[in-house]
Scaffold this motif. Structure first.
Motif, mmCIF file in Angstrom:
data_model
loop_
_atom_site.group_PDB
_atom_site.id
_atom_site.type_symbol
_atom_site.label_atom_id
_atom_site.label_comp_id
_atom_site.label_asym_id
_atom_site.label_seq_id
_atom_site.Cartn_x
_atom_site.Cartn_y
_atom_site.Cartn_z
ATOM 1 N N THR A 299 0.840 -1.201 0.000
ATOM 2 C CA THR A 299 0.000 0.000 0.000
ATOM 3 C C THR A 299 0.871 1.245 0.000
ATOM 4 N N ARG A 300 0.227 2.391 -0.228
ATOM 5 C CA ARG A 300 0.943 3.667 -0.236
ATOM 6 C C ARG A 300 1.623 3.917 1.107
ATOM 7 N N ASP A 301 0.887 3.789 2.198
ATOM 8 C CA ASP A 301 1.433 4.094 3.519
ATOM 9 C C ASP A 301 2.576 3.142 3.879
ATOM 10 N N ALA A 302 2.416 1.877 3.519
ATOM 11 C CA ALA A 302 3.473 0.906 3.808
ATOM 12 C C ALA A 302 4.733 1.224 3.013
ATOM 13 N N ALA A 303 4.546 1.698 1.785
ATOM 14 C CA ALA A 303 5.687 2.050 0.946
ATOM 15 C C ALA A 303 6.461 3.224 1.534
ATOM 16 N N ILE A 304 5.741 4.237 1.981
ATOM 17 C CA ILE A 304 6.384 5.414 2.571
ATOM 18 C C ILE A 304 7.153 5.018 3.830
ATOM 19 N N ALA A 305 6.547 4.165 4.641
ATOM 20 C CA ALA A 305 7.206 3.712 5.870
ATOM 21 C C ALA A 305 8.453 2.893 5.562
ATOM 22 N N LEU A 306 8.365 2.040 4.550
ATOM 23 C CA LEU A 306 9.503 1.197 4.174
ATOM 24 C C LEU A 306 10.666 2.039 3.666
ATOM 25 N N ALA A 307 10.351 3.054 2.861
ATOM 26 C CA ALA A 307 11.402 3.919 2.331
ATOM 27 C C ALA A 307 12.113 4.678 3.445
ATOM 28 N N LYS A 308 11.358 5.093 4.461
ATOM 29 C CA LYS A 308 11.964 5.802 5.592
ATOM 30 C C LYS A 308 12.846 4.880 6.428
ATOM 31 N N LYS A 309 12.473 3.613 6.477
ATOM 32 C CA LYS A 309 13.241 2.642 7.257
ATOM 33 C C LYS A 309 14.600 2.396 6.626
ATOM 34 N N GLU A 310 14.637 2.257 5.295
ATOM 35 C CA GLU A 310 15.904 2.053 4.582
ATOM 36 C C GLU A 310 15.795 2.717 3.216
ATOM 37 N N ARG A 311 16.613 3.728 2.996
ATOM 38 C CA ARG A 311 16.558 4.463 1.735
ATOM 39 C C ARG A 311 16.939 3.551 0.565
ATOM 40 N N PRO A 312 16.071 3.464 -0.444
ATOM 41 C CA PRO A 312 16.393 2.629 -1.603
ATOM 42 C C PRO A 312 17.238 3.388 -2.629
ATOM 43 N N ASP A 313 17.961 2.647 -3.443
ATOM 44 C CA ASP A 313 18.664 3.221 -4.587
ATOM 45 C C ASP A 313 17.787 3.194 -5.833
ATOM 46 N N LEU A 314 16.721 2.395 -5.781
ATOM 47 C CA LEU A 314 15.799 2.246 -6.908
ATOM 48 C C LEU A 314 14.444 1.817 -6.363
ATOM 49 N N ILE A 315 13.368 2.363 -6.929
ATOM 50 C CA ILE A 315 12.001 1.961 -6.566
ATOM 51 C C ILE A 315 11.357 1.306 -7.780
ATOM 52 N N LEU A 316 10.761 0.150 -7.568
ATOM 53 C CA LEU A 316 10.031 -0.541 -8.624
ATOM 54 C C LEU A 316 8.581 -0.649 -8.164
ATOM 55 N N SER A 317 7.664 0.070 -8.824
ATOM 56 C CA SER A 317 6.315 0.245 -8.271
ATOM 57 C C SER A 317 5.203 -0.092 -9.256
ATOM 58 N N ASP A 318 4.210 -0.799 -8.732
ATOM 59 C CA ASP A 318 2.939 -0.969 -9.444
ATOM 60 C C ASP A 318 2.170 0.351 -9.351
ATOM 61 N N ILE A 319 1.134 0.496 -10.167
ATOM 62 C CA ILE A 319 0.331 1.721 -10.157
ATOM 63 C C ILE A 319 -0.846 1.597 -9.189
ATOM 64 N N GLN A 320 -1.585 0.493 -9.283
ATOM 65 C CA GLN A 320 -2.764 0.281 -8.447
ATOM 66 C C GLN A 320 -2.410 -0.662 -7.310
ATOM 67 N N LEU A 321 -2.616 -0.213 -6.051
ATOM 68 C CA LEU A 321 -2.178 -0.991 -4.903
ATOM 69 C C LEU A 321 -3.347 -1.648 -4.158
ATOM 70 N N ALA A 322 -3.030 -2.415 -3.131
ATOM 71 C CA ALA A 322 -3.997 -3.312 -2.495
ATOM 72 C C ALA A 322 -5.217 -2.604 -1.939
ATOM 73 N N ASP A 323 -5.046 -1.444 -1.317
ATOM 74 C CA ASP A 323 -6.173 -0.758 -0.691
ATOM 75 C C ASP A 323 -6.756 0.324 -1.598
ATOM 76 N N ASN A 324 -6.528 0.145 -2.912
ATOM 77 C CA ASN A 324 -6.954 1.116 -3.933
ATOM 78 C C ASN A 324 -6.186 2.433 -3.852
ATOM 79 N N SER A 325 -5.092 2.436 -3.084
ATOM 80 C CA SER A 325 -4.218 3.602 -3.105
ATOM 81 C C SER A 325 -3.344 3.544 -4.354
ATOM 82 N N SER A 326 -2.611 4.611 -4.586
ATOM 83 C CA SER A 326 -1.876 4.763 -5.838
ATOM 84 C C SER A 326 -0.375 4.613 -5.634
#
Length: 269
Positions: free
Chosen positions: A176-203
């Motif tokens: 989900t969007r919120d989980a993604a933001i939290a994960l990025a804050k936990k460990e900064r990525p060098d690359l993000i690979l993202s779907d467009i439509q997420l589990a809770d209908n977030s983007s």
């Protein structure tokens, strides 16, 4: 060529234009630079459609016309306007000539080796060699931490397997969007690979925008079943856009390419 034939060819070229623009941006490393070469290609075709008319298909003709325009300009990439892009261009200088073009045409745009040979005006044997060379050189040049934003577990597992098989580490998978933001804050990525439509209908686009607003430039690859929704030409677009269903080669190529360029202008909604 009759007026009807000219109109039919023009319409066929117009249908393929979003994909030429995607390719041009990935090849040059910037939306502005890619669009300039795509526009120059269209201008050349307005004067003479014979390149398209004599090709196997309008799409092959369009990409061949682009190849002629781009190579006649010296096959340039975008000007480096930040540290990340400067580093990317430094890596690019070490690649075998023409190899990246062949790889993008094959892995991202889905052309066969025979079609690429027609586009680039080289032999199929040379195309095969260029693709193998590009894969080897790019995968060896940059490794890093990849964050995956994907709500379908099987697809996420496939992506993780592909990414780790070419030497990268995965910081985690967010659904989900919120989980993604939290994960990025936990460990900064060098690359993000993202779907467009997420589990809770977030983007996924919203998630990426929030992460980039907080962290600045991070290369991004989007995955979507509807690429035309992002390839509109009226707002900043992702340099690397994989269409579902994807192949392992597409992911490998896009990840290697994206590690070269930080084309991550924040997307509009």
């Amino acid at each position: 060529m009759s007026t009807t034939e000219t109109l039919d060819l023009s319409q066929a070229v117009a249908r393929e234009l979003p994909y030429l623009r995607r390719y041009a941006r990935a090849l040059t490393g910037s939306q502005d630079s890619g669009d300039r070469f795509a526009a120059a290609t269209l201008e050349s075709l307005l004067e003479d459609l014979s390149v398209v008319a004599t090709s196997q298909s309008p799409k092959i003709g369009l990409f061949h016309a682009f190849h002629l325009v781009w190579t006649s300009a010296g096959a340039p990439t975008a000007e480096a306007d930040d540290v990340i892009t400067a580093g990317a261009l430094s890596h690019m200088a070490k690649l075998t000539a023409n190899s990246r073009e062949a790889l993008l045409l094959h892995a991202i745009e889905g052309f066969s080796e025979g079609e690429i040979a027609e586009i680039m005006q080289v032999s199929e044997t040379e195309v095969k060699h260029l693709i193998e060379t590009a894969n080897r050189e790019m995968e060896a040049s940059v490794t890093g931490r990849v964050m995956v934003i994907e709500d379908e577990a099987i697809i996420a597992m496939d992506i993780v397997d592909i990414v780790t098989s070419i030497g990268h580490s995965v910081t985690g998978v967010a659904r989900t969007r919120d989980a993604a933001i939290a994960l990025a804050k936990k460990e900064r990525p060098d690359l993000i690979l993202s779907d467009i439509q997420l589990a809770d209908n977030s983007s996924g686009v919203d998630a990426v925008n929030a992460i980039l607003a907080d962290m600045g430039d991070v290369p991004v690859i989007f995955i979507t079943a509807f690429p035309e929704r992002l390839l509109t030409g009226d707002k900043p677009e992702p340099a690397f856009l994989i269409t579902k269903p994807f192949t392992e080669e597409q992911v490998r190529s896009a990840v290697s390419q994206a590690m070269f360029f930080s084309s991550t202008a924040t997307l509009g909604h």
